[in-house]
Design a protein around this motif. Structure first.
Motif, PDB file in Angstrom:
ATOM      1  N   TYR A 136      11.696   9.876 -10.069  1.00 34.53           N
ATOM      2  CA  TYR A 136      10.790  10.073  -8.935  1.00 34.53           C
ATOM      3  C   TYR A 136       9.662   9.043  -8.835  1.00 34.53           C
ATOM      4  N   PHE A 137       9.383   8.343  -9.906  1.00 36.68           N
ATOM      5  CA  PHE A 137       8.328   7.330  -9.915  1.00 36.68           C
ATOM      6  C   PHE A 137       8.835   6.075 -10.643  1.00 36.68           C
ATOM      7  N   TRP A 178       8.447  19.484 -15.512  1.00 37.64           N
ATOM      8  CA  TRP A 178       7.193  19.325 -14.795  1.00 37.64           C
ATOM      9  C   TRP A 178       6.600  20.687 -14.439  1.00 37.64           C
ATOM     10  N   THR A 179       5.281  20.770 -14.474  1.00 39.17           N
ATOM     11  CA  THR A 179       4.569  21.983 -14.066  1.00 39.17           C
ATOM     12  C   THR A 179       3.630  21.709 -12.903  1.00 39.17           C
ATOM     13  N   SER A 180       3.196  20.458 -12.761  1.00 40.95           N
ATOM     14  CA  SER A 180       2.392  20.101 -11.586  1.00 40.95           C
ATOM     15  C   SER A 180       2.486  18.611 -11.322  1.00 40.95           C
ATOM     16  N   VAL A 181       2.389  18.290 -10.038  1.00 37.81           N
ATOM     17  CA  VAL A 181       2.381  16.900  -9.587  1.00 37.81           C
ATOM     18  C   VAL A 181       1.278  16.791  -8.548  1.00 37.81           C
ATOM     19  N   ASP A 182       0.327  15.907  -8.779  1.00 39.69           N
ATOM     20  CA  ASP A 182      -0.770  15.688  -7.833  1.00 39.69           C
ATOM     21  C   ASP A 182      -0.809  14.206  -7.497  1.00 39.69           C
ATOM     22  N   CYS A 183      -0.389  13.886  -6.280  1.00 38.50           N
ATOM     23  CA  CYS A 183      -0.316  12.490  -5.844  1.00 38.50           C
ATOM     24  C   CYS A 183      -1.564  12.055  -5.071  1.00 38.50           C
ATOM     25  N   LYS A 184      -2.612  12.852  -5.129  1.00 36.29           N
ATOM     26  CA  LYS A 184      -3.868  12.565  -4.422  1.00 36.29           C
ATOM     27  C   LYS A 184      -3.600  12.493  -2.920  1.00 36.29           C
ATOM     28  N   LYS A 185      -3.656  11.333  -2.333  1.00 36.75           N
ATOM     29  CA  LYS A 185      -3.430  11.167  -0.885  1.00 36.75           C
ATOM     30  C   LYS A 185      -1.989  10.776  -0.555  1.00 36.75           C
ATOM     31  N   ARG A 186      -1.221  10.421  -1.582  1.00 33.64           N
ATOM     32  CA  ARG A 186       0.172  10.024  -1.360  1.00 33.64           C
ATOM     33  C   ARG A 186       1.057  11.264  -1.277  1.00 33.64           C
ATOM     34  N   GLU A 187       2.213  11.089  -0.692  1.00 36.73           N
ATOM     35  CA  GLU A 187       3.151  12.190  -0.548  1.00 36.73           C
ATOM     36  C   GLU A 187       3.943  12.403  -1.840  1.00 36.73           C
ATOM     37  N   VAL A 188       4.101  13.664  -2.235  1.00 42.79           N
ATOM     38  CA  VAL A 188       4.932  14.009  -3.388  1.00 42.79           C
ATOM     39  C   VAL A 188       6.377  13.630  -3.043  1.00 42.79           C
ATOM     40  N   PRO A 189       7.097  12.975  -3.943  1.00 41.99           N
ATOM     41  CA  PRO A 189       8.495  12.621  -3.647  1.00 41.99           C
ATOM     42  C   PRO A 189       9.298  13.849  -3.207  1.00 41.99           C
ATOM     43  N   GLU A 190      10.065  13.670  -2.156  1.00 48.09           N
ATOM     44  CA  GLU A 190      10.795  14.753  -1.507  1.00 48.09           C
ATOM     45  C   GLU A 190      11.688  15.539  -2.466  1.00 48.09           C
ATOM     46  N   GLY A 191      12.342  14.847  -3.383  1.00 48.75           N
ATOM     47  CA  GLY A 191      13.285  15.510  -4.283  1.00 48.75           C
ATOM     48  C   GLY A 191      12.656  16.505  -5.240  1.00 48.75           C
ATOM     49  N   ILE A 192      11.345  16.449  -5.408  1.00 50.36           N
ATOM     50  CA  ILE A 192      10.659  17.380  -6.309  1.00 50.36           C
ATOM     51  C   ILE A 192      10.495  18.749  -5.651  1.00 50.36           C
ATOM     52  N   LYS A 242       1.443  15.935   5.135  1.00 50.50           N
ATOM     53  CA  LYS A 242       2.140  15.503   3.922  1.00 50.50           C
ATOM     54  C   LYS A 242       1.843  16.481   2.790  1.00 50.50           C
ATOM     55  N   ILE A 243       2.851  16.733   1.973  1.00 53.41           N
ATOM     56  CA  ILE A 243       2.647  17.501   0.738  1.00 53.41           C
ATOM     57  C   ILE A 243       2.156  16.507  -0.301  1.00 53.41           C
ATOM     58  N   VAL A 244       0.919  16.699  -0.795  1.00 57.42           N
ATOM     59  CA  VAL A 244       0.332  15.756  -1.747  1.00 57.42           C
ATOM     60  C   VAL A 244       0.240  16.319  -3.165  1.00 57.42           C
ATOM     61  N   SER A 245       0.481  17.631  -3.312  1.00 57.52           N
ATOM     62  CA  SER A 245       0.494  18.215  -4.654  1.00 57.52           C
ATOM     63  C   SER A 245       1.385  19.444  -4.668  1.00 57.52           C
ATOM     64  N   ILE A 246       1.898  19.736  -5.847  1.00 50.29           N
ATOM     65  CA  ILE A 246       2.700  20.940  -6.039  1.00 50.29           C
ATOM     66  C   ILE A 246       2.505  21.410  -7.476  1.00 50.29           C
ATOM     67  N   VAL A 247       2.350  22.719  -7.622  1.00 54.33           N
ATOM     68  CA  VAL A 247       2.215  23.345  -8.938  1.00 54.33           C
ATOM     69  C   VAL A 247       3.318  24.389  -9.048  1.00 54.33           C
ATOM     70  N   LYS A 248       4.054  24.317 -10.157  1.00 54.57           N
ATOM     71  CA  LYS A 248       5.116  25.286 -10.415  1.00 54.57           C
ATOM     72  C   LYS A 248       4.571  26.314 -11.396  1.00 54.57           C
ATOM     73  N   LYS A 249       4.436  27.549 -10.922  1.00 51.04           N
ATOM     74  CA  LYS A 249       3.959  28.641 -11.774  1.00 51.04           C
ATOM     75  C   LYS A 249       5.150  29.502 -12.173  1.00 51.04           C
ATOM     76  N   ALA A 250       4.886  30.522 -12.974  1.00 51.83           N
ATOM     77  CA  ALA A 250       5.968  31.378 -13.466  1.00 51.83           C
ATOM     78  C   ALA A 250       6.718  32.068 -12.324  1.00 51.83           C
ATOM     79  N   THR A 251       5.989  32.475 -11.289  1.00 52.78           N
ATOM     80  CA  THR A 251       6.625  33.221 -10.202  1.00 52.78           C
ATOM     81  C   THR A 251       6.390  32.607  -8.833  1.00 52.78           C
ATOM     82  N   ALA A 252       5.811  31.418  -8.784  1.00 54.87           N
ATOM     83  CA  ALA A 252       5.450  30.871  -7.480  1.00 54.87           C
ATOM     84  C   ALA A 252       5.311  29.352  -7.520  1.00 54.87           C
ATOM     85  N   PHE A 253       5.255  28.781  -6.329  1.00 61.18           N
ATOM     86  CA  PHE A 253       4.890  27.381  -6.128  1.00 61.18           C
ATOM     87  C   PHE A 253       3.612  27.368  -5.311  1.00 61.18           C
ATOM     88  N   GLU A 254       2.696  26.489  -5.667  1.00 58.21           N
ATOM     89  CA  GLU A 254       1.512  26.261  -4.852  1.00 58.21           C
ATOM     90  C   GLU A 254       1.585  24.817  -4.370  1.00 58.21           C
TER      91      GLU A 254
END
Length: 158
Positions: A53-54, A92-106, A123-135
């Motif tokens: 992804y990077f 992975w548990t979290s990805v924070d790309c600041k102002k850039r877009e998180v790669p689509e495949g994630i 744009k989706i700029v961050s994603i956090v994978k929790k036990a029961t959810a995505f933020e």
């Protein structure tokens, strides 16, 4: 009275010895964080994630975060400011790309589809994978919560 005084002195000595033992053991028992630039310090799945992804991104820091009662986790910061966290297995548990877009495949497809439909142009700029959810964080500060299947649950903001 002398017996009470002698007993309290003995208690104080025992407590002092125990305290010194705890401090001595604590100095060696508490793991420390390790900082590195070497991708080989990451578990294989984390290395594969970065390569997938990077692929062109350079690592500015890898923090091997050792915990006493928890398993080791890994924090990676890329030169472009992106921060990625991995668990002890290298997932992975979290990805924070600041102002850039998180790669689509994630991002799982139901979340991508929901954001494209309801938040067109964002744009989706961050994603956090929790036990029961995505933020998911959007570039306008909106935070979206989804269950692990990608079904929308709620909206919030920073």
């Amino acid at each position: 009275m002398k017996k009470v005084k002698a007993l309290s002195d003995e208690v104080v000595r025992i407590v002092a010895v125990m305290l010194m033992a705890v401090v001595a053991v604590g100095m060696y028992a508490f793991p420390f964080d390790k900082y590195s630039l070497d991708r080989d310090d990451l578990p294989e799945p984390a290395r594969e994630f970065l390569t997938t992804y990077f692929p062109k991104a350079k690592v500015s820091m890898i923090k091997v975060d050792k915990h006493l009662l928890k398993k080791t986790d890994y924090d990676v910061k890329l030169v472009n400011g992106t921060k990625i966290e991995f668990n002890n297995k290298g997932n992975w548990t979290s990805v924070d790309c600041k102002k850039r877009e998180v790669p689509e495949g994630i991002i799982i497809k139901p979340i991508r589809n929901y954001v494209a439909k309801k938040y067109s142009g964002r744009k989706i700029v961050s994603i956090v994978k929790k036990a029961t959810a995505f933020e998911v964080g959007l570039d306008d500060g909106v935070r979206l919560m989804f269950d692990r299947l990608g079904i929308f649950k709620k909206v919030g903001s920073d």
